[in-house]
Scaffold this motif. Structure first.
Motif, PDB file in Angstrom:
ATOM      1  N   LYS A  19      54.932 -54.583  36.279  1.00 45.31           N
ATOM      2  CA  LYS A  19      53.649 -54.860  35.629  1.00 45.31           C
ATOM      3  C   LYS A  19      52.541 -55.110  36.646  1.00 45.31           C
ATOM      4  CE  LYS A  19      54.574 -59.841  35.011  1.00 45.31           C
ATOM      5  NZ  LYS A  19      54.689 -60.930  34.024  1.00 45.31           N
ATOM      6  N   MET A  59      51.811 -50.949  28.765  1.00 45.94           N
ATOM      7  CA  MET A  59      52.436 -52.273  28.740  1.00 45.94           C
ATOM      8  C   MET A  59      52.680 -52.793  27.332  1.00 45.94           C
ATOM      9  SD  MET A  59      50.787 -54.270  32.032  1.00 45.94           S
ATOM     10  CE  MET A  59      49.072 -54.119  31.535  1.00 45.94           C
ATOM     11  N   PHE A  75      58.256 -48.903  30.930  1.00 44.62           N
ATOM     12  CA  PHE A  75      57.821 -50.294  31.053  1.00 44.62           C
ATOM     13  C   PHE A  75      58.661 -51.217  30.181  1.00 44.62           C
ATOM     14  CE2 PHE A  75      55.245 -54.010  30.149  1.00 44.62           C
ATOM     15  CZ  PHE A  75      54.745 -54.339  31.404  1.00 44.62           C
TER      16      PHE A  75
END
Length: 603
Positions: free
Chosen positions: A339, A564, A332
């Motif tokens: 996302k 994230m 990520f």
């Protein structure tokens, strides 16, 4: 083919002063009010149905209707599955059954459905279908059903309402659902054949009290047994960039970087999406197999559970889980994972896969192609045909374990249950049993013979390379109203499914999906590691039901946050806080409930 970051108190706090009404409400896990639960108890107790069925009924012969083999069928060598036969009517004179069923767009009007009419002609049994809003197994359907039970408006049978094993045991012990053991022995010729073919099914649908409360829904779907973890990669991009299919986590990361930086779609734009998924397909279900065994996410119970030397445990608080999240975070942070994967639904995902013009999606985390794009089997250039499965990748220590669902064939969640209100349970069981016969199965699955399907001819080849058994005519699925939309009771054995004709001119997606799924089958875990289905009693179901949603929410939310970077997966304090929260929730009690239920059935 997301929740709040909260937790519930441990068991010791749950039971202080709990009334039996509230207890049963939690045990059933349907969110009923205490008053409604009390009504359910009243409706379920002291019923007048037969204790174990099996009484002689002049309307229906013991052993089921007279049956003769259907000589029109060619079976593959070694075939195991439903057999075609010509059957007399189930009853000697017309009988009416009241059966509650879920709403279904595919079925349409149950009363006027083409298969419903065909089956009534065959069996002589008229069914008054009472439809409850909501698809099979949905919370809406279950809520409506339990309100119906609470009011005392109980039908002869429920079909495809998907009562859990815990609900079957609860309602069975209270007398609402009658045991089917003797009825099956006396009137279930087809299901007895099924039990011989799949002996595990009989064991799995037998509750801890020794009773069978449901006719099973058997669907031995090879590709379904590994579908929760599949990953798909766009082969033309690998070819254009001269890249080998990834075998390790390092390989995979390098491929994603190339997809991002080297313009594989050749349009001169930085519009490529290296990796994307959606909310129904967690990345962890794929990536964790590179670090530890992960049974995956199954909303509503048993998510991430496994057996360690016959002890129930959970994967999500282990060091291997943390390492998997570290890897996801690394992808990520480099812009290799979209996302939107953590917020978009299937329709939004499919817009990316179906984007007109140059393809932009490199790798998709999804059950199958239809989860992220349109499948057009007749178009040789259809985009889906260029996505191939990525097998579980080797982790740092060589771990590569795919989750294989060894118990996936046996649908034990209330395919067909008979209630104590049924005056002719022999008729009900015999009527349901006839749906396991091959011709009836194909009519329910494909519509009218000669229009929706036909028997295979000698020399036609099935998905598994053997003589085929049957084939669709035209496009599957049939039009709404012509079939039962995969509802009813089913006996779709592996040989039945793989016995579908493969037409080289008009191939379906079933054969390539079968072949791609072999990649996961070859990496499957040992059967002893998988937690089999369990039947919880009231206390165990209540104990687990209070905690399951909180645990699932905690894991799902923190996968997104750690991936994230909203929480630092490398921060020991953050990780420990995540782990400690399970303890405050009462994870030990949750695992103990499953352990006790497991030992009650399998010890």
């Amino acid at each position: 083919m997301a929740a709040e970051d909260t937790y519930q108190p441990a068991k010791s706090a749950l039971w202080n002063g709990m009334s039996r009404r509230a207890f049963v409400t939690r045990a059933i896990g349907l969110g009923l009010s205490a008053a409604t639960a009390g009504s359910v108890l009243a409706a379920c107790s002291g019923g007048g149905g037969p204790e174990d069925g099996g009484n002689d009924n002049p309307l229906v012969p013991k052993g089921g209707p007279k049956t003769t083999p259907n000589q029109d069928v060619i079976y593959p060598d070694g075939y195991v599955g439903p057999i075609a036969s010509k059957k007399a009517a189930v009853v000697k004179e017309k009988v009416t059954l009241k059966i509650v069923v879920p709403q279904s767009t595919s079925v349409g009007d149950w009363k006027n459905n083409a298969f419903s009419k065909w089956y009534e002609e065959k069996t002589g049994v008229h069914v008054e279908f009472q439809v409850v809003a909501g698809e099979a197994g949905s919370p809406d359907a279950l809520t409506k059903v339990n309100a119906m039970i609470a009011s005392g408006d109980v039908p002869d049978a429920f079909m495809n309402i998907n009562f859990t094993p815990a609900q079957q045991l609860l309602y069975g012990s209270q007398g609402l659902f009658i045991p089917l053991n003797q009825l099956i022995e006396d009137y279930g010729a087809e299901i007895q054949r099924l039990f011989k073919d799949y002996p595990d099914v009989k064991d799995l649908i037998t509750a801890n009290d020794g009773n069978i409360y449901t006719m099973p829904y058997v669907n031995d779907c090879f590709h379904c047994n590994c579908g929760g973890q599949r990953m798909w990669i766009y082969q033309p991009w690998l070819d254009k960039l001269n890249l080998d299919p990834p075998e390790t986590l390092e390989d995979f990361e390098a491929v994603l970087k190339a997809f991002k930086n080297e313009d594989p779609n050749g349009n001169g734009k930085a519009d490529e999406i290296p990796l994307m998924g959606y909310t129904d397909a967690p990345f962890s279900s794929f990536f964790m197999g590179s670090f530890l065994y992960n049974s995956g996410y199954a909303a509503g119970g048993a998510s991430w559970l496994y057996l360690d030397d016959r002890k129930v445990d959970i994967a999500v608080n282990k060091d291997g889980w943390r390492e998997g999240l570290r890897y996801q975070n690394r992808l990520f942070q480099q812009g290799l994972m979209a996302k939107e994967s953590f917020t978009q639904d299937g329709e939004q995902f499919a817009r990316i896969g179906d984007k007109a013009g140059d393809p932009v999606l490199g790798v998709a985390r999804a059950f199958y192609w239809g989860s992220f794009m349109t499948i057009d089997v007749e178009d040789p250039k259809s985009r889906y045909k260029n996505y191939v499965a990525v097998p579980t990748l080797k982790g740092p220590d060589g771990t590569a374990t795919a989750h294989w669902n060894y118990y996936g064939a046996a649908g034990i969640n209330g395919g067909f249950v008979v209630t104590n209100a049924c005056k002719n349970p022999e008729v009900a069981v015999s009527w349901a049993d006839g749906q396991y016969e091959l011709e009836a199965l194909l009519q329910a699955y494909n519509g009218e013979q000669g229009k929706g399907w036909r028997w295979a001819e000698d020399g036609e080849i099935g998905i598994n390379g053997k003589q085929a058994l049957w084939t669709t005519i035209g496009t599957w699925p049939p039009d709404d109203g012509l079939w039962w939309g995969q509802l009813g009771v089913n006996y779709r054995s592996s040989d039945f499914r793989l016995g579908e004709v493969v037409d080289p001119e008009k191939p379906t997606f079933e054969k390539p999906l079968y072949e791609e799924s072999q990649k996961y089958y070859n990496l499957r875990q040992d059967r002893s590691v998988q937690l089999p289905p369990v039947y919880m009693n009231e206390e165990q179901a209540a104990q687990a039901g209070e905690l399951v949603t909180a645990i699932e929410n905690h894991v799902v939310q923190h996968e997104a946050k750690f991936t994230m970077g909203q929480l630092d997966i490398n921060d020991d304090a953050e990780w420990q806080k995540y782990v400690d929260t399970f303890d405050r929730m009462g994870l030990a009690n949750y695992l103990n409930a499953y352990q006790a239920a497991y030992e009650a059935k399998y010890a």
